[in-house]
Design an enzyme around this catalytic site. Sequence first.
Site, PDB file in Angstrom:
ATOM      1  N   GLU A   1     -16.547  68.167  79.563  1.00  0.00           N
ATOM      2  CA  GLU A   1     -15.748  67.636  80.289  1.00  0.00           C
ATOM      3  C   GLU A   1     -14.497  68.199  80.277  1.00  0.00           C
ATOM      4  OE1 GLU A   1     -15.936  63.203  79.596  1.00  0.00           O
ATOM      5  OE2 GLU A   1     -18.079  63.459  80.319  1.00  0.00           O
TER       6      GLU A   1
ATOM      7  N   TYR B   1     -22.762  58.395  84.702  1.00  0.00           N
ATOM      8  CA  TYR B   1     -23.346  57.140  83.747  1.00  0.00           C
ATOM      9  C   TYR B   1     -23.582  55.950  84.704  1.00  0.00           C
ATOM     10  CZ  TYR B   1     -21.887  59.106  79.339  1.00  0.00           C
ATOM     11  OH  TYR B   1     -21.881  59.756  78.369  1.00  0.00           O
TER      12      TYR B   1
ATOM     13  N   GLU C   1     -25.320  64.474  80.124  1.00  0.00           N
ATOM     14  CA  GLU C   1     -24.900  63.009  79.601  1.00  0.00           C
ATOM     15  C   GLU C   1     -25.197  62.205  80.748  1.00  0.00           C
ATOM     16  OE1 GLU C   1     -20.882  62.214  78.222  1.00  0.00           O
ATOM     17  OE2 GLU C   1     -21.011  64.272  77.040  1.00  0.00           O
TER      18      GLU C   1
END
Length: 510
Positions: A196, A262, A319
């Site tokens: 990130e 997410y 992720e």
Amino acid sequence: MKLKALAAIGLLCAGAQLSAKTLNVDIDIHADQTGPVINKDVYGQFAEHLGRGIYEGVWVGEDSAIPNTRGFRTDVLEALRAIKVPLVRWPGGCFADEYHWREGIGPREDRPTKVNTHWGGVEEPNSFGTHEFFEFVELLGADAYVNGNLGSGTVKEMAEWVEYMTGDKGSTLANERRANGREEPFDIAYFGIGNEAWGCGGNMRPEYYADLYRQYATFLKTPQGKRPKFVASGGHTEDTSWTDVLSKNIDSNIDGISYHFYTLPNSDWDEKGRAIKFSEQEWFKTMERTYRMEKYIRANVAKLDENDPEGNIGLYVDEWGTWYDPEPERDPGFLYQQNTLRDAVVAAVNFNIFHQHAERVTMTNIAQMVNVLQAMILTDKEKMVLTPTYYTYGMYKVFQDATSIKFNLKTDKYKRGDKTVPGVTASVARGTDGKLYLALVNLDPSNSADIDLDVAGANVTRAVGQILTADAMDTRNTFDAPETIAPTAFESDLDDLTIPAKSVVVVELK
Ligand code: AHR
């Protein structure tokens, strides 16, 4: 097919209500038309130094009263082996860009205690370091994905870590590894150069990171045949600029670009939504948000197709998963959350999306493995529960390294207000055991789905496998009732295939 249509009309006459509440789904499978292999690493997991993800969740130390194998919880090891975890990413996440590998080697009593400034400000004893990580993945039978520190480290530090892990000559670093108990080099399957970089990894612009990546990757040397796949830290959510800039500007030493997305029910970082006791509206919003993964992957893959037409660069979704508001009585920095049937459905929806993009999406890691976010396993000291997400991984393990099979799917929508998601999504593949597998997930929490299945190129009449479902949307396992939800046997004639509302089904077609 015809018989089934007639039966449906019969049902309509007998009880319009029942029929009106059934989703209609048509699936045409071309069993003799194959697509890409679904890389087993799509089923990878993420284990960060965060909350009780590593300490207590995986590592308790040899002297713990909790039964352990050389310091690793035996119950957790056994559970993870049963779902065939192929790959584990470590040590972060945001933690990776604050991690200095030298602090996690050598005698444990001599390792420095740090503060985990990113996650909860807790003491980090460094008892779980490089050797413990590799021992853990070897005990699991999994491969290693190590994430290097670009944000607060140096080229020298990263290059030396790679040499320490992989060196096979008599260099001082390789000998130091030997002195610390490991004669043979470790095998690294993937190595991440930062994480990130747009945020916790250094708040960089993609152009700047691309230059740094080129510099760092130049100096990561391994013995021949031991080079891991190198991962550039990419973008997230709807942004495709990182994939675009990195794939245009990095022309060597790159195997994949990471991508993070997410599932927050409310799509709002300040009020994400609850893990349990949610309404149907929240269930819907969760499905709507998670299904955006399809659009986002498609957009990133389109950038890769433009800039890397030879297909050398993978899109690694390293992720993903649900992220809810912290439970009121827990440390908000630990990201501990309950896991319900809704999470199982989310996992299956994402697997089906990843399979559709199997050519570029060759690796993913759910966040995270134990006690953090959408976990497989929750622990409370010596107690352990397996979550509905865990069971979905178990059911889908037949898709690891399976060859995808072409199919067309038409489905009624699951709709609320003016928004819709598909009622049902699916995967079809031939497993490494030669069997033909079908996975189905019904996103609708109220309505069952009639599956009108047409299979060309294979002589099959029955569906035999497992189903995961329950009456309540937030059905979960708890430390007091650890066996509330688990898969059960599922069997049906193919001309009478119906799956209940909010269910995940994986069957062999025979
Ligand atoms: O998975 C939790 C955190 O989410 C990771 O550390 C970070 O990479 C992401 O923002």
